[in-house]
Design an enzyme around this catalytic site. Sequence first.
Site, PDB file in Angstrom:
ATOM      1  N   LYS A 127       0.948  -1.194   0.068  1.00 33.59           N
ATOM      2  CA  LYS A 127      -0.104  -0.164   0.020  1.00 33.59           C
ATOM      3  C   LYS A 127       0.731   1.146  -0.028  1.00 33.59           C
ATOM      4  O   LYS A 127       0.689   2.140  -0.805  1.00 33.59           O
ATOM      5  CB  LYS A 127      -1.039  -0.152   1.366  1.00 33.59           C
ATOM      6  CG  LYS A 127      -1.837   1.281   1.351  1.00 33.59           C
ATOM      7  CD  LYS A 127      -2.677   1.124   2.688  1.00 33.59           C
ATOM      8  CE  LYS A 127      -2.651   2.729   3.317  1.00 33.59           C
ATOM      9  NZ  LYS A 127      -3.161   2.698   4.585  1.00 33.59           N
ATOM     10  N   ASP A 145      -5.855   0.060   0.270  1.00 29.98           N
ATOM     11  CA  ASP A 145      -6.153   0.105   1.752  1.00 29.98           C
ATOM     12  C   ASP A 145      -7.515  -0.722   2.122  1.00 29.98           C
ATOM     13  O   ASP A 145      -8.119  -1.377   1.222  1.00 29.98           O
ATOM     14  CB  ASP A 145      -6.489   1.482   2.229  1.00 29.98           C
ATOM     15  CG  ASP A 145      -7.525   2.002   1.937  1.00 29.98           C
ATOM     16  OD1 ASP A 145      -8.198   1.650   1.014  1.00 29.98           O
ATOM     17  OD2 ASP A 145      -8.120   3.031   2.905  1.00 29.98           O
TER      18      ASP A 145
END
Length: 235
Positions: A127, A145
């Site tokens: 991420k 996310d």
Amino acid sequence: MANLSLTKKKSIAEEAYVELEKLYVKQEMTLDYSNAWELLVGGILGAQTTDEQVNRVTAVLFKKYPNIEDFANSSFENMMQEINSIGLYRNKAKALIGSAQKILKDFDGKIPTEREALMSLPGVGPKVASLVRGDYYGIPAIVVDTHCGRISQLLGLSNSQNPTIIEKDLMKILPEETWINWGHYLVLHGRKYCKARCRNCLACPLNDCCHYANKKSIQKKITEAKEQQLEDGCF
Ligand code: SF4
């Protein structure tokens, strides 16, 4: 779990992106940063923490530690103290110092652009690597996310719980030029309409294309609620 054809997924993604762009195109990313290192720091600090909390901490942190060398030379105790208002601060303090030292030692003080190189830094996973690549370097990448992962699944675009696999699934479906925005838009959408515990499918502008909302039971509720002219739905 959705098991849709690639063509169907592409059509859902296309329709969803059009709606997301209408809703969020003018909204800025919420982490404050002025260079790649500051974005990386914000990304590391952001795990299980809101952007607002991160920005409060970094506003002070970047004044006291203006460059990578300052982070690399900080003691663990001092760094912990600076960031102890946010969750997981021990691990994050360790990651910040470790990342700064590795960037100086192995990358000549420059934040790398390659995904693997970024992920070799302590505290940096897919991420944060995608965040830096996409938002700072403009390299197409999807930040998966919890919001992006959850909503992409609900839309019917991935069956996986694993962010790396979700990102790969999305890359097969979404045009490259939409990758950076997709992650950001879904964060905003997750806060506004599609919360983890309370999906407002009735009001959600994606409810026409969303696979979850088109399940018979949910569609029935949407139709009934629309018929009764309810403005807020939460199911
Ligand atoms: S229709 Fe419902 S499940 Fe689908 S994205 Fe919107 S809020 Fe989430």
